[in-house]
Write a protein that holds these residues in place. Structure first.
Motif, short mmCIF file in Angstrom:
data_model
loop_
_atom_site.label_atom_id
_atom_site.label_comp_id
_atom_site.label_asym_id
_atom_site.label_seq_id
_atom_site.Cartn_x
_atom_site.Cartn_y
_atom_site.Cartn_z
N THR A 118 0.94 -1.35 0.02
CA THR A 118 -0.02 -0.01 0.05
C THR A 118 0.89 1.22 -0.12
N VAL A 119 0.40 2.08 -0.96
CA VAL A 119 1.14 3.52 -0.84
C VAL A 119 0.32 4.55 -0.79
N SER A 120 0.58 5.80 -0.85
CA SER A 120 -0.55 6.80 -0.77
C SER A 120 -0.94 7.35 -1.96
N ASP A 121 -0.04 7.15 -2.99
CA ASP A 121 -0.21 7.71 -4.28
C ASP A 121 0.38 6.84 -5.46
N PRO A 122 -0.31 5.76 -6.00
CA PRO A 122 -0.05 4.76 -6.53
C PRO A 122 0.91 5.55 -8.10
N ALA A 123 0.25 6.54 -8.64
CA ALA A 123 0.82 7.22 -9.84
C ALA A 123 2.01 7.93 -9.52
N ALA A 124 2.17 8.45 -8.26
CA ALA A 124 3.31 9.06 -8.29
C ALA A 124 4.59 8.19 -7.76
N THR A 125 4.33 7.06 -7.19
CA THR A 125 5.38 6.24 -6.70
C THR A 125 5.73 5.48 -8.24
N ALA A 126 4.81 5.11 -9.05
CA ALA A 126 5.17 4.40 -10.20
C ALA A 126 5.89 5.33 -11.08
N GLU A 127 5.67 6.69 -11.12
CA GLU A 127 6.47 7.80 -11.79
C GLU A 127 7.79 7.66 -11.43
N TRP A 128 8.22 7.83 -10.19
CA TRP A 128 9.59 7.80 -9.68
C TRP A 128 10.50 6.21 -10.01
N MET A 129 9.56 5.34 -9.69
CA MET A 129 10.18 4.18 -10.10
C MET A 129 10.32 3.90 -11.51
N CYS A 130 9.65 4.33 -12.49
CA CYS A 130 9.74 4.30 -13.80
C CYS A 130 11.24 5.13 -14.14
N ASP A 131 11.27 6.24 -13.64
CA ASP A 131 12.22 7.23 -13.87
C ASP A 131 13.67 6.55 -13.39
N LEU A 132 13.67 6.32 -12.09
CA LEU A 132 14.95 5.70 -11.55
C LEU A 132 15.33 4.30 -11.90
N PHE A 133 14.29 3.37 -12.14
CA PHE A 133 14.62 1.99 -12.30
C PHE A 133 14.68 1.61 -13.52
N GLY A 134 14.04 2.50 -14.62
CA GLY A 134 13.87 1.97 -15.85
C GLY A 134 12.69 1.22 -16.19
N TRP A 135 11.74 1.15 -15.10
CA TRP A 135 10.49 0.14 -15.32
C TRP A 135 9.63 0.73 -16.04
N HIS A 136 8.36 0.07 -16.71
CA HIS A 136 7.19 0.54 -17.02
C HIS A 136 5.98 0.09 -16.30
N ILE A 137 4.87 0.97 -16.44
CA ILE A 137 3.61 0.58 -16.05
C ILE A 137 3.03 -0.75 -16.92
N ARG A 138 2.86 -1.70 -16.29
CA ARG A 138 2.29 -2.92 -16.77
C ARG A 138 0.75 -2.89 -16.83
N TRP A 139 0.01 -2.38 -15.86
CA TRP A 139 -1.39 -2.32 -15.91
C TRP A 139 -1.63 -1.39 -14.72
N LYS A 140 -2.79 -0.77 -14.82
CA LYS A 140 -3.47 0.23 -13.83
C LYS A 140 -5.13 -0.21 -13.98
N GLY A 141 -5.71 0.27 -12.82
CA GLY A 141 -7.03 0.22 -12.50
C GLY A 141 -7.66 0.04 -11.43
N ASP A 142 -8.89 -0.04 -11.12
CA ASP A 142 -9.38 -0.37 -9.88
C ASP A 142 -9.27 -1.72 -9.28
N ALA A 143 -9.16 -1.64 -7.96
CA ALA A 143 -8.58 -2.95 -7.45
C ALA A 143 -9.90 -3.60 -6.85
N ILE A 144 -9.72 -5.04 -6.72
CA ILE A 144 -10.84 -5.80 -6.57
C ILE A 144 -11.53 -5.49 -5.11
#
Length: 126
Positions: free
Chosen positions: A11-37
């Motif tokens: 759990t994070v406070s802002d998934p989009a913000a966390t994903a953004e810095w992870m993509c930038d720093l670690f060279g990752w990409h977003i695989r999927w996003k959407g509503d959680a079950i």
């Protein structure tokens, strides 16, 4: 045949913000996003083979204790790099503070916390 770790979900406070810095720093990409079950929102960020599921519930609550003293707590997430010094420079440029530098077998490492207080270990193996 051994099992392989596919993903971890936390759990994070802002998934989009966390994903953004992870993509930038670690060279990752977003695989999927959407509503959680169970309500809330999730973003899966990582490589084609492995990822982190970043989840935010509709009403997130702050952690109350150190994860290192809580059974079942998340202590840290580790990533590897081929250039520890370059990645540390980029991490600092994003405003994160690095600490606990160590050089021992089998490699060099340091740690930093994100804005949610989650600890990350960055390792370069020799």
């Amino acid at each position: 045949m051994p099992a392989h770790l596919e993903h971890a979900n936390f759990t994070v406070s802002d998934p989009a913000a966390t994903a953004e810095w992870m993509c930038d720093l670690f060279g990752w990409h977003i695989r999927w996003k959407g509503d959680a079950i169970a309500g809330g929102h999730s973003i899966h960020v990582g490589t084609d083979a492995h990822y982190l599921a970043l989840y935010s519930p509709d009403a997130p609550q702050k952690a109350k204790e150190s994860s290192y003293t809580t059974v079942g707590g998340l202590n840290h997430i580790a990533v590897t790099t081929d250039d520890l010094d370059a990645l540390e420079t980029r991490i600092k440029a994003r405003g994160f503070v690095t600490k606990n530098h160590a050089d021992y077998e089998p490699g060099r490492r340091f740690y930093f916390h994100d804005s949610d207080g989650i600890e990350y270990e960055v390792v370069q193996y020799d």
